[in-house]
Motif scaffolding. Structure first.
Motif, PDB file in Angstrom:
ATOM      1  N   LEU A 266      16.195 -42.158 -17.735  1.00 33.55           N
ATOM      2  CA  LEU A 266      17.577 -42.632 -17.637  1.00 33.55           C
ATOM      3  C   LEU A 266      17.957 -43.271 -18.960  1.00 33.55           C
ATOM      4  O   LEU A 266      17.345 -44.254 -19.387  1.00 33.55           O
ATOM      5  N   TRP A 271      21.061 -39.527 -16.661  1.00 31.04           N
ATOM      6  CA  TRP A 271      19.717 -39.036 -16.393  1.00 31.04           C
ATOM      7  C   TRP A 271      19.476 -37.795 -17.244  1.00 31.04           C
ATOM      8  O   TRP A 271      20.256 -36.845 -17.201  1.00 31.04           O
ATOM      9  N   ILE A 284      15.335 -37.507  -8.516  1.00 33.61           N
ATOM     10  CA  ILE A 284      16.139 -38.637  -8.977  1.00 33.61           C
ATOM     11  C   ILE A 284      16.646 -39.334  -7.722  1.00 33.61           C
ATOM     12  O   ILE A 284      17.561 -38.850  -7.056  1.00 33.61           O
ATOM     13  N   THR A 287      20.456 -43.485  -7.730  1.00 34.90           N
ATOM     14  CA  THR A 287      21.632 -43.038  -8.476  1.00 34.90           C
ATOM     15  C   THR A 287      22.842 -43.906  -8.165  1.00 34.90           C
ATOM     16  O   THR A 287      22.881 -44.620  -7.164  1.00 34.90           O
ATOM     17  N   GLN A 288      23.844 -43.795  -9.043  1.00 35.52           N
ATOM     18  CA  GLN A 288      25.134 -44.457  -8.855  1.00 35.52           C
ATOM     19  C   GLN A 288      26.224 -43.452  -9.185  1.00 35.52           C
ATOM     20  O   GLN A 288      26.002 -42.487  -9.925  1.00 35.52           O
ATOM     21  N   GLN A 291      26.860 -42.598 -12.831  1.00 37.95           N
ATOM     22  CA  GLN A 291      25.837 -41.911 -13.611  1.00 37.95           C
ATOM     23  C   GLN A 291      26.065 -40.402 -13.654  1.00 37.95           C
ATOM     24  O   GLN A 291      26.635 -39.823 -12.724  1.00 37.95           O
ATOM     25  N   VAL A 293      24.090 -36.514 -14.821  1.00 38.62           N
ATOM     26  CA  VAL A 293      22.782 -35.870 -14.947  1.00 38.62           C
ATOM     27  C   VAL A 293      22.913 -34.695 -15.907  1.00 38.62           C
ATOM     28  O   VAL A 293      23.820 -33.865 -15.770  1.00 38.62           O
ATOM     29  N   VAL A 305      18.431 -34.469  -6.604  1.00 37.93           N
ATOM     30  CA  VAL A 305      19.192 -35.698  -6.824  1.00 37.93           C
ATOM     31  C   VAL A 305      19.616 -36.215  -5.448  1.00 37.93           C
ATOM     32  O   VAL A 305      20.494 -35.638  -4.810  1.00 37.93           O
ATOM     33  N   ILE A 309      26.398 -38.723  -7.524  1.00 42.41           N
ATOM     34  CA  ILE A 309      26.541 -39.029  -8.946  1.00 42.41           C
ATOM     35  C   ILE A 309      27.964 -38.732  -9.401  1.00 42.41           C
ATOM     36  O   ILE A 309      28.806 -38.286  -8.606  1.00 42.41           O
TER      37      ILE A 309
END
Length: 355
Positions: A266, A271, A284, A287-288, A291, A293, A305, A309
């Motif tokens: 990260l 990511w 992953i 997460t938020q 964020q 990827v 994931v 995201i």
């Protein structure tokens, strides 16, 4: 309170007053003059956003090129707000189609950063790339304003790098950072005041004309203006002519090609998953929605994931599977082969492009 903040507050209070007055005349529920929402957005565009364009042109180079792509996103969003002011809220499927011009323009901004990682102004490009998903607020409910704030926070890491790199060197870059942050703060204030629980749609407009109105405020983007079709925009130059075959020389033992080490980490709000081969256990989990990827040059691997995201870019991968819970913005596949993708919830747009 500073003069700039006082002016912004006064402007937003005036717009809010007009909307409340219009709602009273309409008998409550919907403002009679939804054009005020468009006017409020135009005020955002004419202030810090316009200053950001001007300063980007002054800095020039990759920053100016990316700023022109940013303008396409804001222009596309304005057309979308105009559409919403004239049309009833569409279905989820239709909404995704109508949002595609904005999503595609947003992806161009982010892809420009990814294609120019060697740029001397990479921190500038990253500041914008991390910030631009703020314009995905139109697909966030019931409270879209905090989403914009999250994107400001995500971009702050790179903004601070710009300030550090050019401290006591060139004040233009300090002004540029302030204009970018100011533009996002203006957008946050506008959304918080006018679209408190989500993008406002007309309650009396026709749904059927939505499909024709979405492009009314946009011009067609030529192929030579698309970063994935115009190599000049990616600073890679024209494709060289095929060289004549050179004499065969026996390779030295020490000249064997070394594989690049796999990356899974990260970096700020992004990511990074790169050069993974035969790895089926990449997960992953934390997460938020702020964020992103970025998956690059992976082969015969699986990336899962588990959380929602902001957006995802899968670039130059082969025989790789991606399992994603959901995304606020775009999921894009570029120059990939034999891929699999599973989306458990929903994303506004999935783009597949082979260079």
């Amino acid at each position: 309170m500073s003069g700039d903040l006082s002016t912004l507050v006064a402007r937003l209070e005036a717009v809010t007053a007009r909307l409340e007055s219009a709602a009273d005349k309409a008998g409550g529920g919907e403002p009679a003059d939804l054009g005020a929402l468009v006017q409020g957005y135009d005020e955002v565009l004419s202030d810090k956003v316009a200053e950001f364009y001007k300063l980007s042109t002054k800095i020039g180079g990759d920053v100016d090129t990316q700023a022109k792509l940013v303008k396409k996103v804001f222009d596309a969003q304005r057309a979308f707000i105009v559409l919403a002011s004239k049309s009833k809220k569409p279905s989820t499927e239709e909404f995704a189609k109508l949002l595609k011009p904005t999503s595609d323009a947003l992806s161009e901004v982010q892809n420009f950063r990814e294609k120019n990682r060697g740029s001397k102004l990479f921190n500038h490009l990253s500041s914008v790339s991390e910030a631009i998903p703020a314009l995905g607020w139109v697909s966030v409910s019931p409270t879209p304003a905090p989403h914009i704030k999250e994107m400001v926070d995500a971009a702050t890491f790179y903004m601070n790098r710009v300030l550090k790199d050019f401290k006591d060197k060139d004040p233009t870059h300090d002004q540029w950072v302030k204009s970018l942050k100011g533009a996002l703060n203006d957008l946050h204030a506008y959304v918080k005041a006018n679209h408190t629980t989500g993008l406002v749609w007309s309650k009396t407009g026709s749904i059927s004309k939505a499909g024709t109105n979405i492009s009314s405020g946009l011009r067609k983007v030529r192929d030579d203006e698309k970063t994935h079709k115009n190599k000049d925009l990616r600073k890679t130059g024209p494709v060289p002519a095929k060289p004549k075959p050179a004499p065969v020389v026996a390779p030295k033992a020490a000249a064997a090609i070394k594989k690049k080490p796999p990356v899974f980490e990260l970096q700020g709000k992004k990511w990074i998953v790169e050069f993974q081969e035969n790895n089926k256990d990449i997960v992953i989990s934390e997460t938020q929605t702020s964020q992103t990827v970025y998956i690059y040059s992976c082969k015969n691997s699986t990336i899962q994931v588990k959380g929602k995201i902001n957006s995802m870019v899968v670039d130059n991968c082969k025989k790789t599977a991606v399992v994603l819970k959901g995304a606020v913005g775009t999921v894009e596949f570029i120059n990939c082969q034999s891929m699999q993708c599973q989306i458990d919830e929903k994303v506004p747009t999935v783009s597949i492009d082979k260079n």
